[in-house]
Design a protein around this motif. Structure first.
Motif, PDB file in Angstrom:
ATOM      1  N   LEU A 347      30.361 -35.810  -2.229  1.00 33.67           N
ATOM      2  CA  LEU A 347      28.959 -35.404  -2.113  1.00 33.67           C
ATOM      3  C   LEU A 347      28.780 -34.309  -1.072  1.00 33.67           C
ATOM      4  CD1 LEU A 347      27.245 -38.913  -2.360  1.00 33.67           C
ATOM      5  CD2 LEU A 347      27.216 -37.097  -4.078  1.00 33.67           C
ATOM      6  N   VAL A 348      29.600 -34.326  -0.035  1.00 37.35           N
ATOM      7  CA  VAL A 348      29.568 -33.241   0.943  1.00 37.35           C
ATOM      8  C   VAL A 348      30.114 -31.958   0.314  1.00 37.35           C
ATOM      9  CG1 VAL A 348      30.530 -32.399   3.126  1.00 37.35           C
ATOM     10  CG2 VAL A 348      29.666 -34.743   2.955  1.00 37.35           C
ATOM     11  N   GLU A 349      31.215 -32.067  -0.416  1.00 41.08           N
ATOM     12  CA  GLU A 349      31.774 -30.894  -1.091  1.00 41.08           C
ATOM     13  C   GLU A 349      30.779 -30.310  -2.088  1.00 41.08           C
ATOM     14  OE1 GLU A 349      35.473 -31.849  -2.906  1.00 41.08           O
ATOM     15  OE2 GLU A 349      36.467 -32.370  -1.020  1.00 41.08           O
ATOM     16  N   GLY A 350      30.022 -31.185  -2.750  1.00 44.45           N
ATOM     17  CA  GLY A 350      29.044 -30.730  -3.731  1.00 44.45           C
ATOM     18  C   GLY A 350      27.708 -30.322  -3.144  1.00 44.45           C
ATOM     19  N   LYS A 351      27.584 -30.375  -1.825  1.00 41.67           N
ATOM     20  CA  LYS A 351      26.406 -29.912  -1.086  1.00 41.67           C
ATOM     21  C   LYS A 351      25.176 -30.803  -1.258  1.00 41.67           C
ATOM     22  CE  LYS A 351      28.622 -26.441   0.602  1.00 41.67           C
ATOM     23  NZ  LYS A 351      29.082 -26.500   2.020  1.00 41.67           N
ATOM     24  N   THR A 352      25.390 -32.061  -1.711  1.00 39.05           N
ATOM     25  CA  THR A 352      24.269 -33.002  -1.622  1.00 39.05           C
ATOM     26  C   THR A 352      23.921 -33.229  -0.161  1.00 39.05           C
ATOM     27  OG1 THR A 352      24.856 -34.108  -3.694  1.00 39.05           O
ATOM     28  CG2 THR A 352      23.519 -35.360  -2.122  1.00 39.05           C
ATOM     29  N   PHE A 353      24.958 -33.383   0.660  1.00 35.24           N
ATOM     30  CA  PHE A 353      24.794 -33.485   2.109  1.00 35.24           C
ATOM     31  C   PHE A 353      25.677 -32.428   2.776  1.00 35.24           C
ATOM     32  CE2 PHE A 353      24.637 -37.896   0.390  1.00 35.24           C
ATOM     33  CZ  PHE A 353      23.271 -38.098   0.529  1.00 35.24           C
ATOM     34  N   ASP A 354      25.216 -31.907   3.896  1.00 36.00           N
ATOM     35  CA  ASP A 354      26.047 -30.973   4.644  1.00 36.00           C
ATOM     36  C   ASP A 354      27.180 -31.701   5.358  1.00 36.00           C
ATOM     37  OD1 ASP A 354      24.776 -28.299   4.272  1.00 36.00           O
ATOM     38  OD2 ASP A 354      23.038 -29.377   5.045  1.00 36.00           O
ATOM     39  N   ARG A 355      26.908 -32.922   5.793  1.00 40.81           N
ATOM     40  CA  ARG A 355      27.965 -33.742   6.386  1.00 40.81           C
ATOM     41  C   ARG A 355      27.480 -35.187   6.479  1.00 40.81           C
ATOM     42  NH1 ARG A 355      25.838 -31.149  10.970  1.00 40.81           N
ATOM     43  NH2 ARG A 355      25.367 -32.525  12.746  1.00 40.81           N
ATOM     44  N   VAL A 356      28.422 -36.073   6.808  1.00 40.68           N
ATOM     45  CA  VAL A 356      28.116 -37.484   7.003  1.00 40.68           C
ATOM     46  C   VAL A 356      28.432 -37.838   8.447  1.00 40.68           C
ATOM     47  CG1 VAL A 356      28.630 -39.861   6.318  1.00 40.68           C
ATOM     48  CG2 VAL A 356      28.645 -38.027   4.600  1.00 40.68           C
ATOM     49  N   GLU A 357      27.503 -38.501   9.118  1.00 37.36           N
ATOM     50  CA  GLU A 357      27.715 -39.028  10.470  1.00 37.36           C
ATOM     51  C   GLU A 357      27.790 -40.553  10.355  1.00 37.36           C
ATOM     52  OE1 GLU A 357      27.369 -37.529  13.705  1.00 37.36           O
ATOM     53  OE2 GLU A 357      27.008 -35.445  13.104  1.00 37.36           O
ATOM     54  N   TYR A 358      28.855 -41.143  10.859  1.00 36.59           N
ATOM     55  CA  TYR A 358      29.036 -42.590  10.792  1.00 36.59           C
ATOM     56  C   TYR A 358      28.640 -43.231  12.117  1.00 36.59           C
ATOM     57  CZ  TYR A 358      31.700 -41.623   6.550  1.00 36.59           C
ATOM     58  OH  TYR A 358      32.078 -41.205   5.294  1.00 36.59           O
ATOM     59  N   VAL A 359      27.935 -44.354  12.039  1.00 36.73           N
ATOM     60  CA  VAL A 359      27.483 -45.054  13.244  1.00 36.73           C
ATOM     61  C   VAL A 359      27.948 -46.508  13.193  1.00 36.73           C
ATOM     62  CG1 VAL A 359      25.486 -43.586  13.708  1.00 36.73           C
ATOM     63  CG2 VAL A 359      25.236 -45.511  12.140  1.00 36.73           C
ATOM     64  N   ASP A 360      28.290 -47.028  14.366  1.00 38.15           N
ATOM     65  CA  ASP A 360      28.733 -48.412  14.495  1.00 38.15           C
ATOM     66  C   ASP A 360      27.524 -49.298  14.767  1.00 38.15           C
ATOM     67  OD1 ASP A 360      29.874 -50.840  15.039  1.00 38.15           O
ATOM     68  OD2 ASP A 360      30.818 -50.221  16.923  1.00 38.15           O
ATOM     69  N   LEU A 361      27.159 -50.094  13.778  1.00 30.83           N
ATOM     70  CA  LEU A 361      26.036 -51.025  13.895  1.00 30.83           C
ATOM     71  C   LEU A 361      26.482 -52.425  13.480  1.00 30.83           C
ATOM     72  CD1 LEU A 361      23.173 -48.832  12.367  1.00 30.83           C
ATOM     73  CD2 LEU A 361      23.402 -49.471  14.762  1.00 30.83           C
ATOM     74  N   LYS A 362      27.671 -52.816  13.910  1.00 28.00           N
ATOM     75  CA  LYS A 362      28.251 -54.064  13.425  1.00 28.00           C
ATOM     76  C   LYS A 362      27.341 -55.264  13.642  1.00 28.00           C
ATOM     77  CE  LYS A 362      32.164 -57.217  13.897  1.00 28.00           C
ATOM     78  NZ  LYS A 362      32.000 -57.634  12.490  1.00 28.00           N
ATOM     79  N   GLN A 363      26.721 -55.367  14.814  1.00 30.61           N
ATOM     80  CA  GLN A 363      25.876 -56.524  15.085  1.00 30.61           C
ATOM     81  C   GLN A 363      24.671 -56.571  14.153  1.00 30.61           C
ATOM     82  OE1 GLN A 363      26.010 -59.236  17.470  1.00 30.61           O
ATOM     83  NE2 GLN A 363      28.169 -58.649  17.367  1.00 30.61           N
ATOM     84  N   SER A 364      24.061 -55.437  13.906  1.00 28.43           N
ATOM     85  CA  SER A 364      22.937 -55.387  12.965  1.00 28.43           C
ATOM     86  C   SER A 364      23.419 -55.601  11.536  1.00 28.43           C
ATOM     87  CB  SER A 364      22.208 -54.050  13.084  1.00 28.43           C
ATOM     88  OG  SER A 364      21.127 -53.982  12.168  1.00 28.43           O
ATOM     89  N   MET A 365      24.535 -54.975  11.169  1.00 20.07           N
ATOM     90  CA  MET A 365      25.073 -55.106   9.817  1.00 20.07           C
ATOM     91  C   MET A 365      25.434 -56.552   9.510  1.00 20.07           C
ATOM     92  SD  MET A 365      25.345 -52.205   7.992  1.00 20.07           S
ATOM     93  CE  MET A 365      26.796 -52.374   6.959  1.00 20.07           C
ATOM     94  N   ASP A 366      26.035 -57.249  10.474  1.00 15.69           N
ATOM     95  CA  ASP A 366      26.402 -58.643  10.244  1.00 15.69           C
ATOM     96  C   ASP A 366      25.182 -59.530  10.034  1.00 15.69           C
ATOM     97  OD1 ASP A 366      29.046 -57.984  10.441  1.00 15.69           O
ATOM     98  OD2 ASP A 366      29.377 -58.919  12.396  1.00 15.69           O
ATOM     99  N   ASN A 367      24.032 -59.056  10.459  1.00 15.99           N
ATOM    100  CA  ASN A 367      22.792 -59.801  10.265  1.00 15.99           C
ATOM    101  C   ASN A 367      21.972 -59.232   9.108  1.00 15.99           C
ATOM    102  OD1 ASN A 367      21.458 -62.094  11.073  1.00 15.99           O
ATOM    103  ND2 ASN A 367      20.713 -61.271  12.999  1.00 15.99           N
ATOM    104  N   GLY A 368      22.527 -58.216   8.411  1.00 12.63           N
ATOM    105  CA  GLY A 368      21.893 -57.731   7.199  1.00 12.63           C
ATOM    106  C   GLY A 368      21.041 -56.500   7.337  1.00 12.63           C
ATOM    107  N   GLY A 369      21.282 -55.658   8.353  1.00 14.06           N
ATOM    108  CA  GLY A 369      20.475 -54.454   8.515  1.00 14.06           C
ATOM    109  C   GLY A 369      21.306 -53.258   8.930  1.00 14.06           C
ATOM    110  N   GLY A 370      21.228 -52.174   8.157  1.00 10.08           N
ATOM    111  CA  GLY A 370      21.954 -50.955   8.471  1.00 10.08           C
ATOM    112  C   GLY A 370      21.076 -49.910   9.138  1.00 10.08           C
TER     113      GLY A 370
END
Length: 449
Positions: A347-370
């Protein structure tokens, strides 16, 4: 007040600051991550630090960033309404002994997911040219429904000027009128100051006995609630689209639409199983946006519903940076999943997004929220922005203060057995008392008076 200098209309992210009683109780029906981690030890300090770091990352991208403070926990008023009596310590101890589930309900930190706090419509879309807020009634779960009054109060404190802001009561609480806030609402627009198209996504269009509805989990959002909000917010009918969730997706753990679809400006990024009748939804969106919208659907053969829910791919945020780049802010789980990571690279190569930034939200994710669960988007003109309570906007100084505040007041570990600890109550109240001074809201909670 903010990092925004140009006198333009902006979209501000108001993130929920994760509270000191963050715990894993598995209270959310249909929330598979929450259920799978129930009764595991949580780390409130790490949770709050992770949420704050995500806010810092967004601000570094040039996105205006603010916060909503946590709700007071324990919710002693709720426990007393449920029949537990005595002094505060006795209420907590009795609840733990006789109904630990209700104690966990009163200790929930779920208000951190501000996508469920309210539905917000900007002044460019409303007939009276004011920003409209309707707090969500969240009737499908007690721990969330008990947040509504405090949410309404906080929004009125942060957005106080009636020249610019209209605060509505929550939609009347009933299963026919279930409302889960902005997690089921998306606005599409060319620029933030231009009139937009509002999409309201729902799971139930009847009194909850829809034969075509989900079989495993309840449909939390009703069409009726969306219709009420569209009227209250004075939206033009031609610029409103209603879309029904795919019941199969709900049963797979898509308890809110933001678990399976995300929109920004004129882009809709979604799974092909997001909607019950996708072709009709696409046709309605194209008509309402005058064919300006771009829709990127991910086929199930590429990412299954189960993988979409497990990685929270579509609970990512799409933002426009100060350099006019379109960036996807995705959870680390997407990077760790080989198939999803490969898709995002394409999707980045196809220019849907210019880039992807990844964030660590493990505590929220483990409780069901990104990432997207943690934020409420509010579009504001320069005059509206200037009238918002200044102390809630993230600054370098506030970030440093909050980091020290979290380290002083938050525990590294919290278990179900700890929830009745009177010291935890004191720690939580002390932290929130200090926070309200830190962000300039003053005494706002009952325990402060």
């Amino acid at each position: 007040m903010t990092n925004t200098t140009a006198p333009t209309t902006v979209e501000v992210n108001f993130d929920g600051l994760i509270g000191p009683t963050h715990n894993f109780a598995g209270l959310g029906p249909g929330n598979l991550a929450s259920w799978s981690h129930r009764r595991a030890p949580s780390n409130p300090r790490a949770a709050a630090r992770q949420g704050l770091a995500k806010m810092v990352r967004l601000r570094a991208l040039g996105v205006p960033q603010a916060l909503l403070p946590p709700q007071p926990r324990p919710n002693l008023a709720l426990l007393r309404r449920l029949g537990f009596s005595g002094d505060d310590a006795a209420v907590l101890a009795t609840a733990q002994k006789h109904s630990p589930h209700l104690l966990a309900t009163a200790m929930s930190s779920s208000s951190m997911w501000t996508a469920n706090a309210a539905t917000v419509c900007p002044s460019a879309d409303a007939a009276d040219r004011r920003v409209h807020f309707t707090p969500a009634n969240l009737v499908t779960s007690l721990h969330r429904a008990s947040e509504t009054d405090i949410t309404a109060m906080l929004l009125k404190r942060i957005f106080p000027d009636p020249r610019f802001f209209v605060h509505h009561d929550a939609v009347p609480s009933s299963t026919e009128m279930g409302d889960e806030g902005a997690a089921n609402h998306t606005r599409f627009c060319d620029t933030f100051d231009a009139p937009g198209v509002q999409m309201f996504v729902y799971g139930s269009d009847s009194r909850g006995d829809d034969a075509s509805g989900p079989k495993r989990f309840v449909a939390r959002q009703s069409k009726a609630a969306g219709e009420v909000i569209a009227r209250l917010h004075r939206l033009h009918p031609d610029r409103v689209v209603f879309a029904k969730q795919n019941p199969r997706a709900i049963d797979a753990g898509v308890f809110h639409n933001d678990v399976i679809a995300v929109g920004h400006r004129q882009l809709l990024f979604c799974h092909e199983q997001a909607f019950e009748q996708p072709s009709s939804v696409i046709e309605d969106l194209r008509r309402a946006t005058q064919d300006a919208i771009r829709i990127v659907q991910v086929p199930e053969e590429r990412v299954s519903l189960d993988d979409a829910v497990a990685t929270y791919l579509f609970n990512s945020q799409i933002v426009t940076t100060e350099n006019d780049e379109t960036v996807l802010v995705a959870p680390e789980d997407c990077r760790r999943h080989a198939g999803v990571h490969a898709l995002l690279g394409e999707l980045v190569e196809g220019k849907t997004f210019d880039r992807v930034e990844y964030v660590d939200l493990k505590q929220s994710m483990d409780n069901g929220g990104g990432p997207a669960c943690l934020r409420l988007r509010v579009v504001l003109t320069p005059d509206e922005l200037a009238s918002v309570a200044a102390g809630v906007f993230l600054t370098d100084q506030l970030v440093t203060q909050l980091e020290h505040w979290i380290d002083r007041h938050y525990r590294e570990s919290l278990t179900a057995a700890d929830l009745a600890d009177p010291d935890l109550m004191k720690e939580s109240y002390q932290a929130l008392d200090e926070l309200t001074d830190l962000i300039g809201l003053g005494a706002i909670y009952d325990f402060q008076t």
